[in-house]
Design an enzyme around this catalytic site. Structure first.
Site, PDB file in Angstrom:
ATOM      1  N   CYS B  86       1.242  16.118   0.487  1.00  0.00           N
ATOM      2  CA  CYS B  86       2.372  15.367   1.051  1.00  0.00           C
ATOM      3  C   CYS B  86       3.064  16.174   2.154  1.00  0.00           C
ATOM      4  O   CYS B  86       2.501  16.339   3.226  1.00  0.00           O
ATOM      5  CB  CYS B  86       3.339  14.996  -0.087  1.00  0.00           C
ATOM      6  N   HIS B 203      -0.057  12.540  -4.434  1.00  0.00           N
ATOM      7  CA  HIS B 203       0.316  13.713  -5.237  1.00  0.00           C
ATOM      8  C   HIS B 203      -0.600  13.860  -6.440  1.00  0.00           C
ATOM      9  O   HIS B 203      -0.335  13.244  -7.484  1.00  0.00           O
ATOM     10  CB  HIS B 203       1.749  13.549  -5.747  1.00  0.00           C
ATOM     11  N   GLU B 205      -0.752  16.244  -8.497  1.00  0.00           N
ATOM     12  CA  GLU B 205      -0.063  16.871  -9.636  1.00  0.00           C
ATOM     13  C   GLU B 205       0.717  15.833 -10.433  1.00  0.00           C
ATOM     14  O   GLU B 205       1.031  16.051 -11.598  1.00  0.00           O
ATOM     15  CB  GLU B 205       0.842  18.010  -9.157  1.00  0.00           C
TER      16      GLU B 205
END
Lengths: 767, 231
Positions: B86, B203, B205
């Protein structure tokens, strides 16, 4: 300014009454100077002093086993076990948001976040509760998109996820929108910090942004009603800097890990004035500061302006003597200023110097704790009698009930809010195990196996139509939502938005709402940890619906109990906990289909409410419940429809039979309280029956999750709708009011490519 | 085998990345302050999401001047693995470690939601455990995620297989409707020519644990770890 005389006009301009001025003189034993007048005026404003609400707020229950800190500090603190506590509070930013929606909402977010990390907590989530007038009006659409934009830009950049909230639209908010923001943080139980000064000689340190002239008299503005010229107050709205706030959060969290800190408070409303005198007053000490040391970004500011500035992203610390250099080093790492501007004294005075000269000297307690307290006259609002005579049973029952369900799903008060929450980062910190779009958001507590659930509620229409009952319902519904998510309600924070307290009818509403909330909080065992009162939400003597917004915090011992509102699998049974009565008063159905906002809101039996919540929670903890959804606006039919279509995947249909003799519109769309729709595997029905029997809760099997249509068969009616049709209505209901803003990068790409350069040339040659 | 996660003032996904690497994948990792000038001891550098330096002026425009970025450049030149997520992707583009730029979303609105991406290249160290064309459900969270590059650069990206992820529908079809932000060629993530620097807008994660709605993103970290093991 030195020679400025304190005249009766000047006193009135500062929003102080002649009696209040006499009291100031008595406290000081002399006439105040101009700076002192300013200081008194902000501290004694309604916004800072709660002078009209105090006598009522005292009746709210604030004690409980899990309450570590009730009202009176920057935020409430609740014990959640494992050495952790939840710190939370809600605050309004209605007035600034009306004047300048984007910055007004943004700085509202910034302010409440500071209240939370001030206590030593890392802010982990934001919630917002918004009220606007009808969105057909471009002015209201401008306010809505401005407020959402402001929350989105500030909240996302400051790095605190906005995980939930609510929006409610009604005519009454056209004259004064409401913007309430709640922040939740997590702290270690033994590392809570308070806004308390202590230790004579300890330095007082100013950290964060420099002081400018912005926001002077913001607190006073928030203590007045609006007129046509309110737009002229735009300069009293501050501009937020989320990046600076992010640095402040990280620097303060670093400081909390040291042993240097004695007390800390943010500079919010009434800035330096409020933080100094409140910290001194709570600690029973005095504070002396030198304004010449305060960092400024404008030249020629007077002591009056420095003391009253509401510049954002500033904090005031009291640290241990001798640790100044270390504290400064921490803030410097984060590119922030930290300067010692004074020290704690033993004389109980707020002494403000400008260099060597004393420019104000006032007992700190007099400012923070001895503001006048008013027992304002109270009167039952005159409109109530008339509203209660309204009898919905005289209305004709409409023919096409399916169409009415679609109309309700399209209403912005019921429709999906994803167009709003998709503009907010709602996943940061990897805690959001139930995303926005269900009854309550669930945040896991990493490393503990537990989770928190939180819901914001407050139906202003109910409260308008019956302040006592409406106050009770606000608490009960918030608790019910938290239960539907699988958590046990623990405690509330609340934001009370009302008109002018100087009008007996408004104070009549206020007193009854507080009484209702207190009753419900006692019955449900959820004490009040703090909150905020916002009066003067009116323009030209027209007040908004009295709107208490309740933020209910719940705890889940096992995160695996997290439950969502949508159906999970075909074949599951659909069961209603609770009972439907013929109650149409105050319903969304009356407004949408009959253009009426009248009648009595649905009744609430708190014993029944408790029992339904207990049964639902027991069933969830026993692993029986696959989905749970509260019946609220739009009633049973809307709750069933949402259970079909609101999930992340493809929707699931249902086949339901309602063998009830009630008039069909009341049965389908009435908003009887204490009802929850659950779905479960057929094999678990008996176990559920045992639980509901134990709690003496009526339970009815309505039908089955089945197929791809929504089929409800009653004694005298049938609804048969396709899921796509319902989903289109529900997903588009609010989104249609957001401008379809688009740019296409492809066009830009083309415009920049050599080919279009030739086109450009041709264009120039042609002309 | 160590992950270094860069913290700029204004970063906000660094703790999330740390959590996934340390607690979910049980790998050693630490945070690296943006003033650090040496990155020798790490195997993989992560530039996390957030708003580095407030993203003032333009996303990533100030962050590229943080002292650590010179070290990141050297680290990348020497073949170290660099993952920009990002805001990290935006910074890598600004720093010239990846081509192109990320501009405002087509809708002119911030977007946070789960979307799908299709894996276009499984030969990179970040995607070596993926199946060809594997579809991932991962969230995006950005205001400036619309990938732009001039036609020449785009062609090169295509020819070199540098387009690693494209926005797709759940079935893997690359369609206009599946493109959440208007990115050219539905680009969600690209790598450099050498393949050791990856930038992506979604993302991973946030999609590394089942309780958060998807575990698909974890495979990116697991691919990196498998590469380290080989090394």
């Amino acid at each position: 300014m030195k020679g400025l005389l304190v005249t009766p006009e000047l006193i009135a301009e500062h929003g102080l009454s002649p009696e209040e001025y006499e009291r100031i003189k008595a406290i000081l034993g002399r006439e105040p100077n101009y700076t002192e007048l300013g200081i008194f005026s902000v501290m004694w404003s309604e916004h800072c002093s709660y002078k009209s609400s105090k006598v009522h707020l005292k009746t709210l229950p604030t004690q409980g086993e899990c309450i570590l800190q009730g009202p009176g500090e920057n935020a409430g603190v609740v014990d959640i076990g494992d050495g952790l506590c939840a710190v939370f509070k809600i605050e309004s930013h209605n007035h600034p948001s009306f004047i300048e929606p984007y910055q007004g909402a943004a700085t509202g977010v910034g302010g409440i976040i500071r209240d939370i990390f001030t206590m030593g907590a890392r802010p982990i989530a934001l919630f917002d509760s918004l009220r606007f007038g009808p969105l057909e009006d471009p002015k209201n659409r401008y306010l809505l998109s401005g407020v959402v934009g402001g929350i989105s830009s500030y909240g996302n950049a400051v790095g605190v996820p906005t995980v939930g909230g609510e929006v409610f639209i009604s005519d009454t908010y056209s004259l004064n929108p409401l913007v309430n923001v709640l922040c939740l943080g997590i702290a270690k139980k033994d590392r809570i910090f308070l806004g308390r000064a202590s230790g004579e000689g300890n330095p007082v340190i100013y950290v964060g942004a420099k002081t400018g002239r912005d926001g002077i008299h913001g607190a006073t503005m928030a203590s007045e009603a609006f007129d046509e010229a309110s737009g002229e107050r735009r300069p009293t709205v501050q501009v937020g800097d989320p990046f600076k706030e992010k640095l402040l959060i990280e620097a303060c969290l670093e400081l909390f890990d040291t042993d240097y800190l004695v007390g800390i408070q943010d500079m919010g409303a009434a800035g330096l004035t409020c933080s100094t005198c409140e910290m001194a007053s709570r600690g029973g000490v005095g504070i002396e500061i030198d304004l010449a040391k305060v960092l400024r970004r404008e030249e020629g500011m007077t002591p009056y302006e420095v003391m009253l500035s509401e510049s954002q992203e500033r904090m005031l610390l009291v640290v241990k003597k001798g640790s100044e250099a270390e504290v400064e080093r921490i803030f410097k790492k984060w590119d922030l200023d930290a300067v010692s501007i004074g020290q704690v004294t033993g004389d109980g005075l707020l002494r403000v110097k400008d260099g060597k000269k004393v420019v104000a000297e006032i007992p700190a307690k007099a400012l923070a704790k001895e503001a006048p307290v008013y027992h304002r006259p109270i009167q039952q609002p005159a409109y109530l009698e008339e509203a209660w005579t309204f009898d919905p049973s005289r209305l004709p029952v409409p023919g096409d009930l399916g169409q009415i369900l679609l109309d309700l799903l399209t209403s912005p008060n019921i429709a999906s809010k994803e167009i709003i929450y998709e503009q907010y980062d709602h996943m940061l910190f990897l805690n959001t195990v139930v995303l926005p779009g269900s009854d309550a958001v669930v945040l896991r507590l990493k490393g503990t196996g537990k989770a928190l659930a939180l819901s914001l509620d407050g139906n202003g229409r109910y409260v308008y139509l019956d302040p006592y009952l409406g106050g009770k319902i606000a608490v009960a519904e918030a608790a019910r939502n938290v239960v539907c998510a699988g958590a046990r309600p623990l405690a509330i924070t609340n934001c009370l938005n009302f008109g002018s307290p100087e009008r007996p009818e408004i104070m009549g509403q206020f007193a009854e709402v507080v009484r209702g909330m207190a009753t419900a909080c006692r019955a449900l065992g959820t004490p009040v940890t703090g909150g905020n009162v916002s009066f003067y939400n009116e323009t030209l003597e027209k007040a908004v619906f009295p709107t208490p917004v309740v933020g209910m915090l719940g705890l889940m011992e096992d995160v695996n109990h997290a439950t969502t509102q949508w159906f999970k699998e075909e074949g599951d049974l659909i069961v209603l906990l609770g009972e439907t009565h013929e109650e149409l008063g105050g319903s969304e159905y009356l407004r949408v289909c009959h253009g009426l906002e009248g009648g009595r809101p649905p009744s609430l039996d708190l014993e029944r409410e408790k029992a339904v919540q207990a049964a639902c929670l027991d069933a969830i903890q026993a692993g029986l419940v696959r989905s749970a959804h509260d019946c609220s606006e739009g009633g049973l039919a809307v709750a069933l429809a949402e259970s079909c279509i609101s999930g992340p995947g493809k929707g699931l249909g249902l086949e339901v039979g309602l063998q009830d003799g009630l008039r069909p519109d009341a049965l389908l769309f009435g908003e009887s309280q204490s009802r929850i729709i659950v779905s479960l595997r057929e094999a678990d029905l008996q176990d559920l029956g045992e639980i509901t029997e134990k709690h003496k809760v009526p339970m009815k099997v309505l039908g089955r999750v089945q197929g791809s249509r929504f089929t409800v068969q009653g004694l005298f009616f049938e609804i048969n709708l396709g899921l796509e049709e319902m989903e289109r209505a529900w997903r588009g209901g609010l989104a249609r009011y957001f401008r379809p803003q688009t740019t296409d990068i492809r066009l830009m790409s083309e415009a920049w490519s050599p080919k279009s350069d030739e086109k450009g040339k041709a264009y120039h040659e042609d002309h | 085998m160590r992950f270094g996660i860069i913290v700029f003032p204004g970063s906000n996904c660094e703790l999330d990345c740390l959590h996934v690497v340390q607690n979910v994948l049980k790998q050693p990792a630490e945070l690296v302050w943006h003033k650090e000038e040496h990155l020798k001891s790490y195997d993989c550098i992560v530039l996390p999401g957030g708003f580095a330096h407030g993203d003032y002026l333009r996303t990533g425009a100030i962050a590229r001047f943080s002292p650590v970025m010179r070290a990141v450049e050297t680290f990348a030149k020497e073949g170290g693995l660099v993952l920009g997520i990002c805001n990290g992707f935006q910074i890598l583009c600004e720093a010239g470690l990846l081509p192109g730029a990320l501009v405002r979303n087509r809708s002119l609105r911030f977007i946070c939601k789960f979307i799908h991406i299709r894996t276009e290249n499984t030969l990179t160290p970040f995607t070596c455990l993926f199946k060809r064309g594997q579809i991932l459900k991962v969230p995006i969270n950005h205001n400036e995620g619309c990938y732009y590059a001039d036609p020449g650069t785009l062609r090169q990206l295509e020819d070199n297989g540098q387009i690693v992820f494209r926005y797709s529908d759940p079935k893997g079809e690359i369609t206009e409707e599946a493109n959440p932000n208007g990115s050219l060629a539905n680009i969600a993530g690209i790598c450099n020519k050498a393949g050791n620097v990856l930038g992506l807008m979604p993302h991973p994660e946030r999609a590394s644990e089942a309780c958060l709605g998807s575990e698909d993103g974890r495979l990116i970290f697991e691919s990196v770890i498998s590469q380290m093991a080989v090394k």
